[in-house]
Enzyme design. Structure first.
Site, PDB file in Angstrom:
ATOM      1  N   GLY A  56       0.803  -1.215   0.000  1.00 51.24           N
ATOM      2  CA  GLY A  56       0.000   0.000   0.000  1.00 51.24           C
ATOM      3  C   GLY A  56       0.832   1.258   0.000  1.00 51.24           C
ATOM      4  O   GLY A  56       0.295   2.361  -0.061  1.00 51.24           O
ATOM      5  N   HIS A  57       2.181   1.097   0.086  1.00 56.45           N
ATOM      6  CA  HIS A  57       3.082   2.247   0.103  1.00 56.45           C
ATOM      7  C   HIS A  57       3.860   2.402  -1.213  1.00 56.45           C
ATOM      8  O   HIS A  57       4.829   3.145  -1.268  1.00 56.45           O
ATOM      9  CB  HIS A  57       4.094   2.100   1.242  1.00 56.45           C
ATOM     10  N   HIS A 218      -0.604   4.929   7.566  1.00 54.82           N
ATOM     11  CA  HIS A 218      -1.490   3.760   7.638  1.00 54.82           C
ATOM     12  C   HIS A 218      -2.890   4.153   8.090  1.00 54.82           C
ATOM     13  O   HIS A 218      -3.567   3.381   8.768  1.00 54.82           O
ATOM     14  CB  HIS A 218      -0.925   2.724   8.620  1.00 54.82           C
ATOM     15  N   ASP A 420     -13.129  24.155 -17.819  1.00 53.90           N
ATOM     16  CA  ASP A 420     -12.255  25.326 -17.726  1.00 53.90           C
ATOM     17  C   ASP A 420     -12.858  26.599 -18.325  1.00 53.90           C
ATOM     18  O   ASP A 420     -12.277  27.671 -18.189  1.00 53.90           O
ATOM     19  CB  ASP A 420     -10.920  25.045 -18.408  1.00 53.90           C
ATOM     20  N   CYS A 421     -13.999  26.492 -18.997  1.00 54.95           N
ATOM     21  CA  CYS A 421     -14.539  27.629 -19.748  1.00 54.95           C
ATOM     22  C   CYS A 421     -14.868  28.805 -18.831  1.00 54.95           C
ATOM     23  O   CYS A 421     -14.514  29.955 -19.116  1.00 54.95           O
ATOM     24  CB  CYS A 421     -15.794  27.204 -20.516  1.00 54.95           C
ATOM     25  N   THR A 465      -9.110  26.446 -25.955  1.00 53.85           N
ATOM     26  CA  THR A 465      -9.695  26.614 -27.285  1.00 53.85           C
ATOM     27  C   THR A 465     -10.446  27.935 -27.402  1.00 53.85           C
ATOM     28  O   THR A 465     -10.310  28.656 -28.390  1.00 53.85           O
ATOM     29  CB  THR A 465     -10.652  25.451 -27.584  1.00 53.85           C
ATOM     30  N   THR A 521     -21.175  25.286 -30.348  1.00 49.24           N
ATOM     31  CA  THR A 521     -19.950  26.005 -29.978  1.00 49.24           C
ATOM     32  C   THR A 521     -20.298  27.480 -29.809  1.00 49.24           C
ATOM     33  O   THR A 521     -21.450  27.898 -29.982  1.00 49.24           O
ATOM     34  CB  THR A 521     -18.862  25.872 -31.058  1.00 49.24           C
ATOM     35  N   GLY A 581     -19.401  28.128 -23.955  1.00 50.51           N
ATOM     36  CA  GLY A 581     -18.803  29.188 -24.759  1.00 50.51           C
ATOM     37  C   GLY A 581     -19.854  30.069 -25.401  1.00 50.51           C
ATOM     38  O   GLY A 581     -19.747  31.306 -25.387  1.00 50.51           O
TER      39      GLY A 581
END
Length: 599
Positions: A56-57, A218, A420-421, A465, A521, A581
């Protein structure tokens, strides 16, 4: 904390994981029955370094088996020590003419089983020694019998010992180095939330408004809960006080004298993004230098020792100069051992730092010249001018409306795109507001000056974009306003000029994107706006068309951009959120309309 897993049972998971983890190095072998990974190409004339612990490490510790690091590793179940029998199998797999050193973190099960294995190995004729590493400062000098917990600082111990062994160090030399180095480490961990073990129903979980400092790897509770959650800057300040304040009677484990060379190790427990880890390391380095006058000569950050998927991390500072005072090696030799190249996962985090002269951190950070892009000066003869107060008002209302709509736009884009727009448009709006206040770009009513400023913002501050599309659009719009400026002399000339300029800008934009009406768009807003402006000669009609186009995207299936991957096999007749957009462009156009008529 995520409770979603690809594997929802632990049955066979550890062995499957190790088989995949070591696939990158064909020189490694895996004894599945004993969960021992060992280097088949190790040199038995050198000291064998062996480590291990609960699974697990990862990549600790099987990911560190290879040249100039571990000769073998031994894995237990999730967060549980391997058995004595397993450890003995590891020792037998890599016998050494010089001797073997077991290096473990300070947890009871590991200490007991590795200790018993060392005793049995010596009885069988091996020369076997053991080092127990405890570096956690949150377990203070308060009379605890168990001593400090082991955190990711131990991986630094393994690295210098492996380097020294590879360089031909004797058993005494390598052992003394490991002890000296381990005693000069201070570490502490911070947990935003606990990890989740696959298949386990019960698990700890932090409250939304708290984090824990002084946690273990842990799922152990922390030394202290912090609520409300501190800022990153305040958190780092607290971390470094725990690590570096020599006057703390409970935690002043390591002394740092002026000129001592230090190493910094920051371990991602598994659930932190690289983005945030980079910012964290930056803040740590800034504060270490500014407040503590410490500039580490080595910096390692990454998945050193993890805790499954925990959104947590540990910070370790090591005084290499002090370690050199207590062993046979100089600080330069210790740095060389730390730098020694391996064929293990270590390379993905440490990379090569062996430079004759390490560059100062300030020399790495290049400051760009603070100036605008070079533009052709605005020509008053072809510059559209409007009342400055009206222009300023139009722009401010449009920007403020866009900023207010950011959460809504982000929600739309999260459903259908990459989310992100909203932030991109908000960033542009904030930059334009700053330009209105600081640069007074609307003070003389120059539309050309405003468009120049928008170009700077779009090219320098807005990526993605949408930033690219709007950048092309506004450059072309500014040029078209100049080229068609003669239209202002005709009846209704201002509206005709804007119609021609917007139409020309969209024609230019069509050379770089195939998007058209119906493709869901920003063009679903811009094209109807331009068409109505051109055909009806009314800005208000253009606004109505823009609103209708933006609303219409609710019924459209994406054909371009990242949104095309969402619901590709679904019927688009059900309501979707509007295209963010297109919706953002509509908000701007409506804001300009509101500003043009407001008193």
């Amino acid at each position: 904390m995520s409770k979603r897993h690809l594997y929802n049972s632990l049955d066979g998971l550890v062995n499957k994981s190790i088989r995949g983890l070591i696939a990158y190095n064909p020189g490694l072998a895996f004894d599945e029955a004993n969960r021992v990974v060992y280097n088949t190409e190790y040199d038995r004339s050198t000291v064998s370094i062996i480590s291990g612990g609960g699974s697990g490490h990862e990549p600790a510790w099987s990911g560190y088996v290879g040249t100039n690091l571990l000769a073998a590793s031994v894995a237990g179940d999730i967060f549980a020590s391997p058995s004595t029998k397993q450890i003995l199998a590891g020792i037998d797999a890599v016998p050494s003419d010089q001797g073997t050193i077991l290096v473990v973190t300070n947890y009871t099960g590991d200490c007991l089983h590795f200790g018993l294995a060392a005793e049995k190995a010596n009885a069988k004729g091996h020369q076997c020694r053991m080092i127990i590493c405890g570096d956690d400062v949150s377990v203070g000098k308060n009379g605890s019998l168990v001593g400090r917990r082991g955190l990711a600082g131990q991986t630094g111990v393994l690295k210098v010992m492996g380097g020294a062994s590879g360089a031909g160090g004797t058993l005494d030399q390598v052992f003394d180095l490991g002890v000296a180095f381990s005693q000069q480490i201070v570490s502490i961990a911070v947990t935003l939330d606990h990890c989740h073990v696959p298949g386990r129903q019960e698990h700890a979980q932090s409250k939304i408004d708290e984090m824990e400092i002084g946690t273990g790897p842990h799922n152990e509770p922390g030394y202290k809960k912090l609520s409300p959650v501190p800022s990153p800057e305040d958190l780092v300040k607290t971390i470094l006080e725990y690590l570096l304040d020599e006057t703390d009677p409970l935690r002043g484990y390591v002394k740092f004298a002026e000129g001592d060379e230090t190493f910094l190790m920051v371990s991602n427990f598994g659930g932190m993004s690289y983005l945030e880890m980079g910012a964290l390391v930056n803040e740590i380095l800034d504060q270490m230098e500014a407040r503590w006058k410490i500039s580490p000569v080595r910096v390692v950050s990454g998945f050193l020792e993890t805790s499954l998927n925990a959104p947590a991390f540990s910070v370790s500072v090591i005084n290499a100069t002090a370690a050199a005072r207590n062993c046979a090696y100089s600080v330069e030799e210790i740095k060389g051992f730390f730098d020694a190249r391996t064929d293990t996962h270590w390379e993905s985090m440490a990379r090569s730092q062996q430079k004759q002269q390490r560059r100062a951190r300030k020399d790495q950070l290049v400051q760009a010249p603070g100036q605008h892009l070079n533009h052709t000066p605005v020509d008053d003869a072809t510059d559209l001018k409007i009342d400055p107060a009206r222009l300023d008002r139009m722009l401010r209302i449009a920007c403020n409306n866009l900023i207010e709509a950011e959460p809504e736009l982000t929600r739309y884009d999260t459903v259908m795109g990459d989310g992100d727009c909203g932030e991109t448009l908000k960033q542009g709006a904030l930059c334009l507001l700053e330009a209105l206040d600081a640069n007074k770009v609307a003070s003389n009513g120059s539309v050309g000056a405003v468009l120049h400023e928008l170009e700077d913002i779009l090219e320098g501050k807005m990526g993605g974009t949408l930033g690219g599309i709007l950048g092309i659009f506004f450059v072309a719009l500014r040029t078209a306003l100049v080229d068609h400026f003669a239209l202002v002399k005709e009846d209704g000339g201002i509206t005709k000029l804007w119609a021609a300029a917007v139409r020309t800008a969209l024609d230019s934009l069509s050379r770089y994107t195939p998007a058209k009406v119906g493709d869901r768009t920003v063009m679903d807003t811009l094209i109807p706006f331009a068409k109505a402006l051109d055909e009806r000669g009314s800005f208000n009609d253009g606004v109505d068309a823009a609103v209708g186009g933006a609303e219409g995207t609710r019924k459209l299936k994406p054909k371009l951009g990242r949104a095309t991957y969402v619901g590709a096999d679904e019927d688009a007749t059900h309501d979707l959120p509007p295209d963010p957009g297109a919706w953002g462009a509509m908000i701007v156009i409506k804001g300009l309309q509101a500003g043009s008529v407001a008193a």
